[in-house]
Every structure is written in C-alpha cells, then in structure tokens.
Design a protein around this motif. Structure first.
Motif, mmCIF file in Angstrom:
data_model
loop_
_atom_site.group_PDB
_atom_site.id
_atom_site.type_symbol
_atom_site.label_atom_id
_atom_site.label_comp_id
_atom_site.label_asym_id
_atom_site.label_seq_id
_atom_site.Cartn_x
_atom_site.Cartn_y
_atom_site.Cartn_z
ATOM 1 N N GLU A 1 0.828 -1.205 0.000
ATOM 2 C CA GLU A 1 0.000 0.000 0.000
ATOM 3 C C GLU A 1 0.864 1.258 0.000
ATOM 4 O OE1 GLU A 1 -4.103 -1.472 2.185
ATOM 5 O OE2 GLU A 1 -2.477 -0.705 3.436
ATOM 6 N N LEU A 2 1.935 1.253 0.776
ATOM 7 C CA LEU A 2 2.840 2.406 0.809
ATOM 8 C C LEU A 2 3.519 2.602 -0.550
ATOM 9 C CD1 LEU A 2 4.439 1.918 4.340
ATOM 10 C CD2 LEU A 2 2.828 3.718 3.636
ATOM 11 N N THR A 3 3.954 1.502 -1.149
ATOM 12 C CA THR A 3 4.592 1.568 -2.473
ATOM 13 C C THR A 3 3.610 2.052 -3.539
ATOM 14 O OG1 THR A 3 6.108 -0.219 -1.926
ATOM 15 C CG2 THR A 3 5.744 0.192 -4.263
ATOM 16 N N GLY A 4 2.403 1.491 -3.505
ATOM 17 C CA GLY A 4 1.413 1.800 -4.535
ATOM 18 C C GLY A 4 0.613 3.059 -4.288
ATOM 19 N N GLY A 5 0.657 3.573 -3.061
ATOM 20 C CA GLY A 5 -0.052 4.806 -2.750
ATOM 21 C C GLY A 5 -1.554 4.669 -2.592
ATOM 22 N N HIS A 6 -2.057 3.434 -2.505
ATOM 23 C CA HIS A 6 -3.505 3.200 -2.371
ATOM 24 C C HIS A 6 -3.743 1.952 -1.539
ATOM 25 C CE1 HIS A 6 -4.551 6.220 -5.378
ATOM 26 N NE2 HIS A 6 -3.539 5.754 -6.102
ATOM 27 N N SER A 7 -5.008 1.713 -1.169
ATOM 28 C CA SER A 7 -5.384 0.501 -0.446
ATOM 29 C C SER A 7 -5.269 -0.710 -1.380
ATOM 30 C CB SER A 7 -6.818 0.613 0.066
ATOM 31 O OG SER A 7 -7.727 0.577 -1.026
ATOM 32 N N ILE A 8 -5.203 -1.890 -0.796
ATOM 33 C CA ILE A 8 -5.106 -3.116 -1.596
ATOM 34 C C ILE A 8 -6.307 -3.236 -2.554
ATOM 35 C CG2 ILE A 8 -5.035 -5.659 -1.539
ATOM 36 C CD1 ILE A 8 -2.395 -4.237 -0.655
ATOM 37 N N PRO A 9 -7.564 -3.058 -2.093
ATOM 38 C CA PRO A 9 -8.667 -3.143 -3.060
ATOM 39 C C PRO A 9 -8.531 -2.143 -4.215
ATOM 40 C CG PRO A 9 -9.524 -3.260 -0.830
ATOM 41 C CD PRO A 9 -8.067 -2.904 -0.725
ATOM 42 N N ASP A 10 -8.093 -0.915 -3.906
ATOM 43 C CA ASP A 10 -7.909 0.082 -4.970
ATOM 44 C C ASP A 10 -6.790 -0.323 -5.928
ATOM 45 O OD1 ASP A 10 -9.957 1.616 -3.955
ATOM 46 O OD2 ASP A 10 -8.636 3.069 -2.961
ATOM 47 N N LEU A 11 -5.719 -0.895 -5.398
ATOM 48 C CA LEU A 11 -4.617 -1.337 -6.251
ATOM 49 C C LEU A 11 -5.047 -2.485 -7.162
ATOM 50 C CD1 LEU A 11 -1.688 -1.079 -3.703
ATOM 51 C CD2 LEU A 11 -2.010 0.321 -5.758
#
Length: 185
Positions: free
Chosen positions: A51-61
């Motif tokens: 989540e930190l790497t992707g900048g979003h929550s797991i569902p959003d990613l």
C-alpha cells in the motif's frame, strides 16, 4: 522471546525470520504483531508495504493496477524483508504462498508457519468488501475455492498451528514456542 520462567529473551535468540501464511481471516496480521511483541522484534505487514509503495489501499490497487501488479509488488516487498539481517515476523497476504516460486525463495531464511482455519470461520472474521478475491455473492464458497487452490502450498510450511477456538495470544505463544524449538535449516 521468553524463557520457561517468563523472562524476555533477546531478539538474537531468534535465529531466523518467522513468516506466517494462511487464508484471509486466519489472524496472520494480529498473530504476527503479537509474536513480534513477544519476541521484541519488528513485524512487517507486506500488504501495508505494498500500500505504501502503490499509494492506495489493496482493493484500490487490485482495481486500478490489477492482481499481476499486486503480486509482483508483494513478491518484491517480501524479498526485501527476507534479506534483512536481524530476524523479523513477516506477514505476506493470504495468496502470497500460492504464487509460483515464492515458498522456494524463503529457503532457510524463515520459519514458515501455516495458521490453519476453516473457510467458514475465516469468512466470519473478514469483511468480504475489503478482500478483492472475496467480493462475490457467496464468500464461503469463494473461501473454500481459495483453500482448495492454496492448501497444497500452505501445507509446504515448516509447521502449522490451528487457530480454531484459540485466542490470538494463545496462537502467538504457540508460534513463539515453535520458533524457539525450530533449529536453523
């Protein structure tokens, strides 16, 4: 880690990382934090790292970048955790163990512990909307399907701990006991 008298043992008494695997709802994150506290080491939640790497929550990613991106980011985050010098408790997502080659990359760097739970109890513990792979109309059937797909991988763990009818602190104590007894590979 504590000795038989209950005294805290130094983190150096832990010879390798502990990596927890199991279905969503098996308590990996909760047990991981408790084990880390008992051992006086850091817990690394791989989903949080992604989540930190992707900048979003797991569902959003999952929605925006797809499962393939998520699995790749999850693999990289777990590999970074496994090469850290001092032992940690590493908690990847529930599907991590079922990805080709992932368990093999652990080698002797971690004691892999399978937190075993029934699909029915796992579904009661999770909110289906927060789990991208459980968002359909029959979460129990979906959880059973996940277990059918992943169980062969979970059974490759070095050891397993049943979480049914056991509070998280009792499960954590069992994991600590297993880590203490497990010789380095």
């Amino acid at each position: 880690m504590t000795d038989k008298a209950g005294s805290r043992l130094p983190a150096s008494a832990l010879s390798r990382h502990i990596l927890l695997v199991g279905l969503p709802g098996s308590g990996k994150s909760t047990v991981g934090r408790l084990v880390a506290t008992m051992l006086g080491v850091e817990a690394i939640d791989i989903d949080r790292e992604v989540e930190l790497t992707g900048g979003h929550s797991i569902p959003d990613l999952f929605d925006s970048r797809g499962e393939a991106w998520f699995r790749s980011a999850e693999r990289r985050a777990t590999e970074r955790a496994l090469v850290l010098d001092s032992p940690r408790v590493i908690v990847p997502g529930a599907g991590w163990a079922a990805q080709p080659g992932h368990l093999e990359t652990v080698g002797d760097r971690a004691l892999v512990v399978y937190l075993e739970i029934s699909p029915e109890v796992a579904v009661r513990r999770v909110t289906a909307g927060s789990r991208p792979l459980l968002s359909g109309s029959d979460p129990v059937a979906q959880m059973r399907a996940l277990l059918a797909q992943r169980e062969v991988f979970y059974h490759r763990a070095h050891c397993r701990v049943s979480v049914l009818d056991h509070p998280a602190d009792a499960v954590a104590r069992k994991v600590v006991e297993l880590a203490r007894r497990a010789p380095p590979e």
